[in-house]
Design an enzyme around this catalytic site. Structure first.
Site, short mmCIF file in Angstrom:
data_model
loop_
_atom_site.label_atom_id
_atom_site.label_comp_id
_atom_site.label_asym_id
_atom_site.label_seq_id
_atom_site.Cartn_x
_atom_site.Cartn_y
_atom_site.Cartn_z
N TYR A 142 0.82 -1.21 0.00
CA TYR A 142 0.00 0.00 0.00
C TYR A 142 0.86 1.26 0.00
O TYR A 142 0.47 2.28 -0.55
CB TYR A 142 -0.90 0.02 1.23
CG TYR A 142 -2.21 -0.70 1.07
CD1 TYR A 142 -2.26 -2.06 0.84
CD2 TYR A 142 -3.42 0.00 1.17
CE1 TYR A 142 -3.46 -2.72 0.72
CE2 TYR A 142 -4.63 -0.65 1.04
CZ TYR A 142 -4.65 -2.01 0.82
OH TYR A 142 -5.85 -2.66 0.69
N LYS A 189 3.33 -15.50 3.13
CA LYS A 189 3.58 -16.28 1.91
C LYS A 189 5.09 -16.50 1.87
O LYS A 189 5.79 -16.10 0.91
CB LYS A 189 3.05 -15.49 0.69
CG LYS A 189 3.09 -16.22 -0.62
CD LYS A 189 2.07 -17.34 -0.75
CE LYS A 189 2.30 -18.12 -2.03
NZ LYS A 189 1.47 -19.34 -2.10
N ASP A 221 -2.64 -18.43 1.07
CA ASP A 221 -3.60 -19.17 0.23
C ASP A 221 -4.33 -20.22 1.06
O ASP A 221 -5.54 -20.40 0.96
CB ASP A 221 -2.90 -19.79 -1.00
CG ASP A 221 -1.59 -20.47 -0.69
OD1 ASP A 221 -1.12 -20.41 0.47
OD2 ASP A 221 -1.01 -21.09 -1.61
N ASP A 245 -6.27 -7.05 4.02
CA ASP A 245 -7.39 -6.42 3.32
C ASP A 245 -8.27 -7.50 2.70
O ASP A 245 -9.49 -7.52 2.86
CB ASP A 245 -6.85 -5.48 2.24
CG ASP A 245 -7.97 -4.85 1.44
OD1 ASP A 245 -8.92 -4.36 2.06
OD2 ASP A 245 -7.89 -4.87 0.19
N ASP A 249 -12.27 -9.18 4.14
CA ASP A 249 -13.51 -9.20 3.36
C ASP A 249 -14.05 -10.62 3.32
O ASP A 249 -15.25 -10.87 3.48
CB ASP A 249 -13.28 -8.72 1.92
CG ASP A 249 -13.62 -7.23 1.73
OD1 ASP A 249 -13.45 -6.48 2.70
OD2 ASP A 249 -14.04 -6.85 0.62
C1 IPM Z 1 -10.46 -1.30 3.78
C2 IPM Z 1 -10.69 -0.69 2.43
C3 IPM Z 1 -9.52 0.22 2.09
C4 IPM Z 1 -8.25 -0.62 2.07
C5 IPM Z 1 -9.66 1.01 0.77
C6 IPM Z 1 -10.95 1.79 0.74
C7 IPM Z 1 -8.48 1.90 0.54
O1 IPM Z 1 -10.87 -1.67 1.46
O2 IPM Z 1 -10.43 -0.53 4.78
O3 IPM Z 1 -10.32 -2.51 3.87
O4 IPM Z 1 -7.93 -1.23 1.06
O5 IPM Z 1 -7.57 -0.66 3.10
MN MN Z 2 -10.79 -3.71 2.22
#
Ligand code: IPM
Ligand code: MN
Length: 354
Positions: A142, A189, A221, A245, A249
């Site tokens: 990032y 990894k 993975d 990240d 999700d």
């Molecule tokens: C998160 C989001 C952010 C990230 C984006 C919006 C930059 O997806 O907080 O997980 O990738 O960190």
């Molecule tokens: Mn995210």
């Protein structure tokens, strides 16, 4: 206690969901006798429009002068569809994390009894899952050097980590593991990436300092698979920025909806409390988004930023009650609007105290 909160709703559904969290915060402050003061500031696309910057200096100053930041989301499709755009709403969030020194993002994943059927995963797999993802937040790809070469036809992002960055996040993760079920999974990894080998090397050096904690190492993975085939395996999962990240999700599927996952970003300066979902522009202004992740982030704010565990618990109880009562938005199978859920939760916080 006197509490100063920087209110940064951002874009998309951000303003709607933050407003519901504000109702919950007000309710809990009324019940427990705290005084709260909000200072509004812009971040993301709305800040670009007004200031030409996604995280203007004026917003940073407000954050620095507050006890906590309550944040919604950033992002606008206008920028998503323009890869050549020089300014992007997401830069606001990244700049805020970097400038506030928020190197750790804590994303707890829990299941609610009344919602286990809502998970796309089998009930028996998710029922009882309860773990904490600790994502490194200010390093790696990032923030590493990035750019274009070859007249723009070659692009690169650098996944770079310094020992200090790895040590401080692992130390924090071990701290949480000690307070929980004493099981830490370091996700990397290391079979391919040098940065991962550094992570693993440092973790192996630190593990003996925490003899009560069982440390295991898992390739990312494999971790991605384990999260959906056996999420109850995890207690504390720690990983670098990009892996974190993606995995968080995925982990949201365990609780049944992205609209339930709260987070706290902590580190050197004022902490940021934010839902993990994004700005969900398709739903913006429709009063249909699930506000619970933001409300639960407010609970984390009381617990982590102010050390007020009872207040946090009061918010959590009201959220659980709304879920048990089926008083939820569409994503959780309910029929209620964003503001109706916010009103219900705040009324419940107040009435439970009587
Ligand atoms: C998160 C989001 C952010 C990230 C984006 C919006 C930059 O997806 O907080 O997980 O990738 O960190
Ligand atoms: Mn995210």
């Amino acid at each position: 206690m006197k509490i100063r909160i920087a209110k940064l709703p951002g874009d998309g559904i951000g303003p709607e969901v933050v407003e519901q969290a504000v109702k919950a915060v007000d309710a809990v402050c009324e019940r427990f006798g705290h005084s709260v003061e909000y200072t509004f500031a812009k971040v993301g696309a709305c800040a670009i429009e007004e200031f030409g910057s996604a995280y203007p200096e004026s917003t940073h100053k407000i954050c620095m002068e507050s006890d906590a930041v309550l944040f919604g989301a950033v992002g606008d499709p206008k920028y998503d569809n323009d890869p050549t755009s020089k300014v992007r709403p997401e830069q606001g969030l990244l700049a805020m994390r970097k400038q506030l020194g928020l190197f750790a993002n804590l994303r707890p994943v829990e299941t609610f009894k009344a919602l286990v059927h809502n998970s796309p995963l089998k009930e028996e797999l998710v029922d009882g899952a309860d773990f904490l993802c600790v994502r490194e937040l200010t390093g790696g790809m990032y923030f590493g050097e990035k750019g274009r070469l070859d007249n723009g036809d070659t692009a690169f992002d650098t996944n770079i980590y310094h020992r200090n960055e790895v040590e401080r996040i692992l130390k924090l993760a071990y701290g949480y593991a000690m307070k929980r079920r004493k099981h830490l999974t370091v996700v990397d990894k290391a079979n391919v990436l040098e940065s991962s080998r550094l992570w693993r090397q440092i973790a192996q050096e630190m593990a003996p300092l925490y003899p009560e904690v069982t440390t295991d190492y898992m390739y990312v993975d494999n971790a991605a698979m384990k999260l959906v085939t056996g999420p109850k395996f995890f207690d504390v999962l720690v990983t670098e920025n990009t892996f974190g990240d993606i995995l968080t999700d995925e982990a949201s599927c365990v609780s049944g909806s992205m609209g339930l996952l709260a987070s706290a970003s902590v580190g050197e300066h004022t902490g940021v409390y934010e839902p993990i979902h994004g700005s969900y522009p398709q739903a913006a202004g429709k009063n249909i988004a699930n506000p619970l992740a933001t409300i639960l982030s407010a609970a984390m704010m009381f617990e982590y930023a102010f050390g007020l565990a009872e207040e946090g618990k009061a918010i959590r109880e009201a959220v659980s009650a709304s879920i048990d009562a089926g008083f939820t938005t569409e994503d959780l199978g309910g029929t209620r609007s964003t503001s109706e859920v916010g009103d219900w939760v705040s009324a419940r916080i107040k009435s439970s105290g009587k």
